[in-house]
Structures are given as structure tokens and as C-alpha cells.
Design an enzyme around this catalytic site. Sequence first.
Site, PDB file in Angstrom:
ATOM      1  N   LYS A 187       0.819  -1.219   0.000  1.00  0.00           N
ATOM      2  CA  LYS A 187       0.000   0.000   0.000  1.00  0.00           C
ATOM      3  C   LYS A 187       0.854   1.270   0.000  1.00  0.00           C
ATOM      4  CE  LYS A 187      -2.118  -0.926   3.918  1.00  0.00           C
ATOM      5  NZ  LYS A 187      -1.543  -2.199   4.335  1.00  0.00           N
ATOM      6  N   ARG A 191      -8.884   1.181   9.453  1.00  0.00           N
ATOM      7  CA  ARG A 191      -8.477  -0.197   9.714  1.00  0.00           C
ATOM      8  C   ARG A 191      -9.517  -0.933  10.544  1.00  0.00           C
ATOM      9  NH1 ARG A 191      -2.600   0.795   9.088  1.00  0.00           N
ATOM     10  NH2 ARG A 191      -1.435  -1.146   9.233  1.00  0.00           N
ATOM     11  N   ARG A 226      11.804  -6.031   4.755  1.00  0.00           N
ATOM     12  CA  ARG A 226      11.566  -4.598   4.601  1.00  0.00           C
ATOM     13  C   ARG A 226      12.568  -3.770   5.405  1.00  0.00           C
ATOM     14  NH1 ARG A 226       5.455  -2.504   5.061  1.00  0.00           N
ATOM     15  NH2 ARG A 226       5.700  -2.713   7.306  1.00  0.00           N
ATOM     16  N   ARG A 257      11.978  -2.046  10.940  1.00  0.00           N
ATOM     17  CA  ARG A 257      10.939  -1.513  11.830  1.00  0.00           C
ATOM     18  C   ARG A 257      10.717  -2.485  12.987  1.00  0.00           C
ATOM     19  NH1 ARG A 257       5.831   0.233   8.133  1.00  0.00           N
ATOM     20  NH2 ARG A 257       4.754  -0.751   9.857  1.00  0.00           N
ATOM     21  N   ARG A 282       0.292  -8.735  13.701  1.00  0.00           N
ATOM     22  CA  ARG A 282      -0.310  -7.778  12.765  1.00  0.00           C
ATOM     23  C   ARG A 282      -1.228  -8.486  11.775  1.00  0.00           C
ATOM     24  NH1 ARG A 282       4.712  -4.993  10.524  1.00  0.00           N
ATOM     25  NH2 ARG A 282       3.321  -3.654   9.330  1.00  0.00           N
TER      26      ARG A 282
END
Length: 210
Positions: free
Chosen positions: A13, A88, A122, A155, A166
Site C-alpha cells: 500500500k 483499519r 523490509r 521496523r 499484525r
Amino acid sequence: MKLIFLGPPGAGKGTIASKICENLGIPHISTGDLFRKAIKNQTELGKKVQQIIESGDLVPDALTVALVKERLNNPDVEKGYILDGFPRTIGQADSLSEFSSIDAVINFTITDDQVIKRLAGRRLCKNCGAGYHVDTVKPKEEGICDKCGGELIIRPDDAPEAIKNRLAVYYESTEPLIDYYRQKGILNDVDGSPEVAAVVKDTETTISAI
Ligand code: AMP
């Protein structure tokens, strides 16, 4: 054009939104980025949400909705915007409908295996927040941000335990938004699994047909 980008964590996204916003000349509003900025600056909000975010849980609706409402008061949203990572929950979506009228929702689809692979690889610039990936979005110089020269970090919420949480949070709280927006007739699915350029192209084709 007022758009929502929906999808599980790691669906792309943020990456796709930043490219499309650049092309359309509209702001990219990422609640995750706004929270990370608040944490970096150790504001009152940042201190409140730091632990929640690092564990992969959701920030309470009231705080999140207030943040977005304030952001949408900025004059730069006149031509439209992309909301990335908001709403969300159904509660957030109901609140949003009271202060904004969304034109379309793009739902990026991707398998759980791909999510895990993407999030684990990531990297994020500690300084400007730009996103990278060890396999697919490599910086020119390893560990260094192309845009600002900042250090690239993992992160805290991309740690394996937080990724699992998550995904669980996504299925419980966010996935119901797919039906919510489908019933309103504004949901568009885009396959989020190909490489970035292909997903950007598919998304642009979808948006231009809206
Ligand atoms: P993201 O960068 O979109 O993956 O968001 C990172 C984290 O910020 C999430 O895992 C949540 O802890 C928090 N967050 C971002 N957007 C929201 C939202 N709309 N509602 C609640 N928490 C959020």
C-alpha cells in the site's frame, strides 16, 4: 479523487501510494507514517502509541480518527488524497464517512506467505521514513537511503512476533472492511503480488476507470 488503499500489512500500500500520489499530485496520507513521526519526535501522541505500534496492535480508534481528521483540514487535500492504512476498523470507517466522502477503495490482495516474506525483508530510513526491501526495492548503496542518506533500519513491528500479531489483527479488525466497502459499491481489487511497476500500472488503470 479521494481514495483508500486497503490490504494486509506488506501488501505494498505505502509503496504504491507514494508513486501514484507523485503522479497525480495529491498527498499520501499514511497513518502509520504519521504515528512513526510522532514517535520519532517523542510528542505526547508518540509516547502514547509507541508500545502499541511496536507490538503490532492497533492504536485506539478515537486517537486515530482525530489524527486523520486534523490532517484532512490541511489545504493540500483540496484535489484529493490517498489514505494509506486508514481506516483499519469498521468504527474508523463509520467515523470517516462523517467527515469525508471517499470516491473509491483499492484493495490490494496478497497471500500470507508473501506478507511474511515482504515484511521480513523490509527496511525503513530512520531519518525520512522512505521504504526499501532487501530483494525488491534495493537502495543504491546498501544500508543507506537514496533520498536523504539516512541509515536504513528494520521496523520494530517487522520483527517475527509482531508480524504474526499484525496479520491476526488484520483478519480480525480490518478484513471486514472489504465487505463493508464492497456493499457500498466502491471496492476495486488489485493483485498486489507482482513487482512494484506492474502493480502501479494496474492500480493506475483501475483508478482511471473510476
Ligand atoms: P502501517 O505503517 O500502516 O503498517 O502502520 C503501522 C502501525 O501503526 C500499525 O501496525 C498500527 O499499530 C498503527 N496504525 C496505523 N494505522 C492505523 C489505524 N488506521 N488504526 C489503528 N492503528 C494504526
